[in-house]
Design a protein around this motif. Structure first.
Motif, PDB file in Angstrom:
ATOM      1  N   PHE A  86       0.840  -1.197   0.000  1.00 31.23           N
ATOM      2  CA  PHE A  86       0.000   0.000   0.000  1.00 31.23           C
ATOM      3  C   PHE A  86       0.874   1.245   0.000  1.00 31.23           C
ATOM      4  O   PHE A  86       2.083   1.186   0.271  1.00 31.23           O
ATOM      5  CB  PHE A  86      -0.988   0.003   1.168  1.00 31.23           C
ATOM      6  N   ILE A  87       0.263   2.349  -0.361  1.00 29.75           N
ATOM      7  CA  ILE A  87       0.966   3.624  -0.389  1.00 29.75           C
ATOM      8  C   ILE A  87       0.266   4.561   0.587  1.00 29.75           C
ATOM      9  O   ILE A  87      -0.955   4.719   0.535  1.00 29.75           O
ATOM     10  CB  ILE A  87       0.940   4.236  -1.803  1.00 29.75           C
ATOM     11  N   ALA A  88       1.050   5.155   1.478  1.00 29.75           N
ATOM     12  CA  ALA A  88       0.498   6.148   2.390  1.00 29.75           C
ATOM     13  C   ALA A  88       0.870   7.522   1.853  1.00 29.75           C
ATOM     14  O   ALA A  88       2.034   7.781   1.550  1.00 29.75           O
ATOM     15  CB  ALA A  88       1.056   5.942   3.794  1.00 29.75           C
ATOM     16  N   PHE A  89      -0.119   8.389   1.700  1.00 32.80           N
ATOM     17  CA  PHE A  89       0.118   9.718   1.148  1.00 32.80           C
ATOM     18  C   PHE A  89       0.703  10.645   2.216  1.00 32.80           C
ATOM     19  O   PHE A  89       0.611  10.354   3.420  1.00 32.80           O
ATOM     20  CB  PHE A  89      -1.190  10.271   0.563  1.00 32.80           C
ATOM     21  N   PRO A  90       1.288  11.762   1.809  1.00 34.75           N
ATOM     22  CA  PRO A  90       1.916  12.660   2.783  1.00 34.75           C
ATOM     23  C   PRO A  90       0.937  13.085   3.876  1.00 34.75           C
ATOM     24  O   PRO A  90      -0.222  13.372   3.595  1.00 34.75           O
ATOM     25  CB  PRO A  90       2.335  13.865   1.932  1.00 34.75           C
ATOM     26  N   GLY A  91       1.429  13.089   5.116  1.00 34.75           N
ATOM     27  CA  GLY A  91       0.647  13.599   6.229  1.00 34.75           C
ATOM     28  C   GLY A  91      -0.100  12.548   7.012  1.00 34.75           C
ATOM     29  O   GLY A  91      -0.501  12.798   8.141  1.00 34.75           O
TER      30      GLY A  91
END
Lengths: 381, 61
Positions: free
Chosen positions: A264-269
């Motif tokens: 998975f990819i976690a977006f900034p913040g």
């Protein structure tokens, strides 16, 4: 063991059990349908992809994110995760970087067409109620930590149960169930027998459940230590106005870690990333390594590779506690065994409660008519 | 079925310890690989369930 030692362990067993039993019954009952949540959801939700030519090229992840954002205007992307066995990504959006789960929207998007297959915003259905009762009793983090403490009490109750198993079994062979005498004796023997055979399963599922309740503090600790060290040069930088390409970030991450695939990819913040980076969480390609995640940080403004580090031990423990608690890592037969062991645990909890009631009645009789034998003495005969 | 003299601890905890060991092996092996190893894990996790069923079948009536 002296009689005094036995008495102390009996008291420990009695009180830790009494405190946690009601909550453990709740966890066992709500956990039962949760074991089969994949199967139950497959029954209720449309799981087949619409037919398209086999060679249909896949659209980009950026297009999938754009589709989700167009569906929920004013929101920002939070996570993007990949389905195991089909060209589908799940894009989570929300009004801010860390909104409560109730304000998040999850869209399952077909990568061949970027059409939304389903929104996974189930916050009313039966399974959702079971999950919330099981995780935090609708009480958020305090509820989660409270259930974790109950799980710890269960562990103490189990250990003390094993200790006082010895005096009970001094003159009985393993597995004895005296069903022909009093009802209380039958349930006592069943409680002891079921407790001792399910011991290791109860300990593992109980303790991994406790570790899972610590997920929020553990991730927060990881973010402020390991992650902070990885992004030291970026400290204090705000969340970028505009994010670089997700596809490029995934490519960069996979080049840095050959043989691994993105989970998975976690977006900034968000909780699982820094304010300035995409965190591409990569998993190993073999069954033994695909549970171990490694985050690669990609600058979300420039798309440049920043750092990649394997997880510290406590994050590995958290990660491995999921399958060991859910029982979802060995196919349907394992889930069925999980359910059977869960039901046996319910019997142990129920019989324990019954024995406490029956013992209280005996104790009251005892006060009225002295000379009755003690539980342990009676059981050992 | 019922020995007269008090049993020593190894006699009390021998079978339970063996079951606990088999359970642990079953829980861990399925993490390592798929396929055949899963079947081993199913067999191992059946042991506590079968022990319970065996005890119930042989209950003294």
């Amino acid at each position: 063991m002296t009689n005094r030692t036995i008495r102390v362990w009996t008291l420990i067993h009695k009180w830790t059990s009494l405190i946690c039993t009601v909550f453990m019954l709740l966890l066992c009952l709500t956990g039962l349908p949760l074991i089969f949540h994949d199967e139950i959801e497959a029954l209720t939700a449309e799981h087949t992809l619409p037919p398209m030519p086999a060679e249909t090229p896949l659209k980009s992840l950026d297009e999938a994110v754009a589709t989700a954002l167009a569906t929920y205007p004013g929101e920002r992307p939070l996570f993007l995760s990949f389905d195991e066995d089909r060209p589908v990504v799940n894009v989570t959006t929300g009004p801010g970087a860390r909104p409560p789960v109730s304000q998040m929207h999850i869209s399952a998007i077909d990568l061949r067409s970027t059409r939304i297959l389903a929104d996974l915003n189930d916050d009313k259905g039966f399974m959702h109620v079971m999950l919330r009762l099981h995780v935090d009793m609708f009480a958020g983090l305090p509820g989660e930590l409270f259930l974790g403490f109950m799980g710890f009490l269960l562990f103490v109750a189990t250990v003390s149960g094993v200790v006082i198993y010895a005096p009970f079994m001094r003159k009985l062979s393993f597995g004895t169930v005296r069903a022909g005498r009093s009802r209380r004796l039958k349930w006592l023997d069943l409680h002891n027998m079921l407790g001792i055979v399910t011991l290791m399963w109860v300990v593992v599922v109980g303790l991994t459940g406790v570790i899972n309740t610590l997920s929020v503090p553990l991730v927060a600790y990881w973010r402020s230590n390991e992650l902070a060290a990885m992004i030291a040069p970026y400290q204090g930088k705000p969340v970028p106005e505009r994010f670089a390409s997700v596809d490029a970030a995934v490519r960069t991450a996979m080049e840095a870690a050959p043989g691994m695939r993105p989970q998975f990819i976690a977006f900034p913040g968000v909780r699982f990333s820094s304010n300035h980076h995409y965190a591409v969480w990569l998993k190993g390609a073999t069954p033994a390594t695909n549970r171990i995640l490694t985050p690669a940080l990609i600058d979300a403004e420039t798309g440049a590779f920043t750092d990649m580090r394997s997880m510290p031990w406590y994050m590995l423990a958290l990660r491995l506690s999921q399958p060991l608690h859910f029982g979802d890592y060995g196919g349907l037969p394992m889930k069925i065994l999980w359910a059977v062991l869960d039901v046996l645990t319910i019997v142990i909890l129920g019989s324990g409660l019954y024995l406490w009631f029956a013992r209280r009645r005996t104790a009251q009789d005892h006060a009225a008519a002295p000379g009755l034998r003690t539980t342990v003495g009676e059981a050992a005969e | 079925m019922k020995p007269r003299a008090p049993l020593p601890l190894p006699a009390i905890f021998g079978i339970p310890a063996a079951i606990a060991l088999v359970t642990t092996a079953g829980l861990v092996t399925a993490l390592l690989d798929d396929g055949l190893v899963d079947a081993l894990s199913w067999a191992a996790l059946s042991v506590p369930v079968l022990a319970a069923a065996w005890s119930w079948r042989n209950r003294e009536r």
